[in-house]
Design a protein around this motif. Structure first.
Motif, PDB file in Angstrom:
ATOM      1  N   ILE A  59       0.932  -0.979   0.004  1.00 14.87           N
ATOM      2  CA  ILE A  59       0.133  -0.049  -0.050  1.00 14.87           C
ATOM      3  C   ILE A  59       0.905   1.340   0.030  1.00 14.87           C
ATOM      4  O   ILE A  59       1.752   1.454   0.851  1.00 14.87           O
ATOM      5  N   TYR A  60       0.578   2.036  -1.102  1.00 18.83           N
ATOM      6  CA  TYR A  60       1.728   3.140  -1.010  1.00 18.83           C
ATOM      7  C   TYR A  60       0.729   4.339  -1.228  1.00 18.83           C
ATOM      8  O   TYR A  60      -0.392   4.615  -1.695  1.00 18.83           O
ATOM      9  N   GLY A  61       1.257   5.596  -1.112  1.00 16.05           N
ATOM     10  CA  GLY A  61       0.612   6.853  -1.538  1.00 16.05           C
ATOM     11  C   GLY A  61      -0.330   7.139  -0.330  1.00 16.05           C
ATOM     12  O   GLY A  61      -0.231   6.907   0.568  1.00 16.05           O
ATOM     13  N   TRP A  62      -1.810   7.759  -0.988  1.00 13.95           N
ATOM     14  CA  TRP A  62      -2.743   8.338  -0.248  1.00 13.95           C
ATOM     15  C   TRP A  62      -3.523   6.971   0.602  1.00 13.95           C
ATOM     16  O   TRP A  62      -3.889   7.424   1.677  1.00 13.95           O
ATOM     17  N   ARG A  63      -3.486   5.757   0.065  1.00 10.68           N
ATOM     18  CA  ARG A  63      -4.015   4.714   0.843  1.00 10.68           C
ATOM     19  C   ARG A  63      -3.356   4.418   2.191  1.00 10.68           C
ATOM     20  O   ARG A  63      -3.905   4.411   3.180  1.00 10.68           O
ATOM     21  N   LYS A  64      -1.892   4.732   2.314  1.00  9.73           N
ATOM     22  CA  LYS A  64      -1.194   4.391   3.120  1.00  9.73           C
ATOM     23  C   LYS A  64      -1.376   5.395   4.195  1.00  9.73           C
ATOM     24  O   LYS A  64      -1.535   5.174   5.422  1.00  9.73           O
ATOM     25  N   ARG A  65      -1.562   6.681   3.819  1.00  7.35           N
ATOM     26  CA  ARG A  65      -1.941   7.704   4.761  1.00  7.35           C
ATOM     27  C   ARG A  65      -3.206   7.532   5.432  1.00  7.35           C
ATOM     28  O   ARG A  65      -3.432   7.796   6.641  1.00  7.35           O
ATOM     29  N   CYS A  66      -4.289   7.222   4.740  1.00  6.51           N
ATOM     30  CA  CYS A  66      -5.694   7.090   5.128  1.00  6.51           C
ATOM     31  C   CYS A  66      -5.465   5.845   6.232  1.00  6.51           C
ATOM     32  O   CYS A  66      -6.150   5.940   7.374  1.00  6.51           O
ATOM     33  N   LEU A  67      -4.815   4.639   6.017  1.00 11.20           N
ATOM     34  CA  LEU A  67      -4.681   3.700   6.927  1.00 11.20           C
ATOM     35  C   LEU A  67      -4.170   4.144   8.272  1.00 11.20           C
ATOM     36  O   LEU A  67      -4.587   3.879   9.454  1.00 11.20           O
ATOM     37  N   TYR A  68      -3.062   4.853   8.214  1.00 16.71           N
ATOM     38  CA  TYR A  68      -2.433   5.400   9.409  1.00 16.71           C
ATOM     39  C   TYR A  68      -3.200   6.210  10.090  1.00 16.71           C
ATOM     40  O   TYR A  68      -3.226   6.261  11.385  1.00 16.71           O
ATOM     41  N   PHE A  69      -4.039   7.287   9.430  1.00 16.55           N
ATOM     42  CA  PHE A  69      -5.034   8.179  10.158  1.00 16.55           C
ATOM     43  C   PHE A  69      -6.167   7.307  10.656  1.00 16.55           C
ATOM     44  O   PHE A  69      -6.531   7.715  11.990  1.00 16.55           O
TER      45      PHE A  69
END
Length: 311
Positions: free
Chosen positions: A41-51
């Protein structure tokens, strides 16, 4: 071309390919196979998962803090909550408790050193029901009256052996030794009253009165009216009837006074006054009316007296 030179070029290519394959982190690929793509998972998907993970962590921390705060404020313990304690005998409430819904209990008991207070802004109602849920008894304490609804109402003594007061649909019983009425107007009874003794307070007058109807006192073995210290007065607006069907009327006193008895004169002597008299005799008409006649040597009582004629 020299064959040895071509072999050196091929060896150099093989050495370069082996270096490239060794430098790659993935498993070695076979020569001639297409290059494989790396999964992740890279990019904006990775950021949404962390959030999302961070938001869930913050929510969990807030819920844990609120739970600890509620436990602290409500004073939760292993024995109960706040003023509520669970004991072997039941539930114990300390301090002021407020119930917003109906309370169903078997027994309510206060502490030995404090009273039990039931308080409401409108009224307090205690009800008893049977197996079918029907109300068999109810006591309501309101701002204007206290109402009891039951088949029989009883007030007992402190030891519970004697009934001091009881009431049902047929009769009301007062079991105390003395019933005292302290009102200025006394007691008013619309119907008959059955009692063995009627007595006034010491140094107070006893008055039995029926303003618009007849006052009747009856007893199978006689009625006794006595005043051992004071006077006995009987007054009425019309006739006072003393009647004995089988016995006699006995007046026993040192002095018997009959006031306001009229003076009777025979019809023949109308207009001729008798001389001044100081001694009279008591006469009786056929209808029982009494009058006074001048006392002479003989009786002057006549049935045709003016008192008897006009009575």
């Amino acid at each position: 071309m020299d064959p040895s030179a071509s072999l050196d070029i091929e060896a150099l290519k093989m050495t370069q390919e082996q270096y490239i394959l060794a430098a790659q982190p993935g498993p070695p690929q076979k020569p001639g196979a297409p290059p494989s793509s790396t999964a992740g998972i890279y990019g904006w998907r990775k950021r949404c998962l962390y959030f999302l993970i961070l938001l869930l962590l913050i929510t969990m921390i807030v819920n844990l803090a609120l739970t600890i705060w509620i436990l602290k404020v409500m004073n939760f313990t292993v024995d109960g909550m706040g003023n509520l304690r669970v004991t072997k005998q039941g539930i114990r409430l300390e301090g002021v408790s407020e119930f917003l819904l109906p309370l169903y209990v078997k027994e309510i008991q206060s502490r030995k050193d404090s009273p039990l207070v039931l308080q409401s802004d409108r009224n307090v109602t205690a009800s008893a029901r049977n197996e079918l849920g029907q109300i068999t008894g109810r006591v309501t304490v309101g701002s204007e009256m206290v109402e009891a609804q039951c088949q029989r109402f009883e007030v007992r003594s402190s030891d519970g052996k004697h009934v001091l007061f009881s009431a049902d649909e047929e009769e009301v019983t007062v079991g105390a030794e003395k019933l005292r009425v302290t009102g200025t107007e006394g007691a008013v009874f619309e119907h008959s009253v059955e009692t063995p003794h009627v007595r006034a307070e010491p140094f107070q007058d006893l008055k039995l009165e029926s303003p618009t109807r007849t006052l009747t006192m009856e007893a199978p073995k006689g009625v006794e009216v006595s005043a051992t210290v004071g006077d006995l007065k009987v007054a009425c607006r019309k006739e006072l009837l003393l009647q004995s069907t089988e016995g006699e009327i006995f007046l026993n006193a040192k002095t018997i006074r009959l006031g306001s008895i009229p003076h009777g004169t025979p019809p023949s002597s109308l207009g001729t006054p008798y001389p001044r008299q100081t001694v009279y005799e008591l006469c009786s008409c056929p209808n029982g009316r009494l009058y006074l006649a001048p006392a002479e040597a003989g009786s002057t009582c006549q049935a045709v007296s003016s008192v008897c004629l006009w009575s």
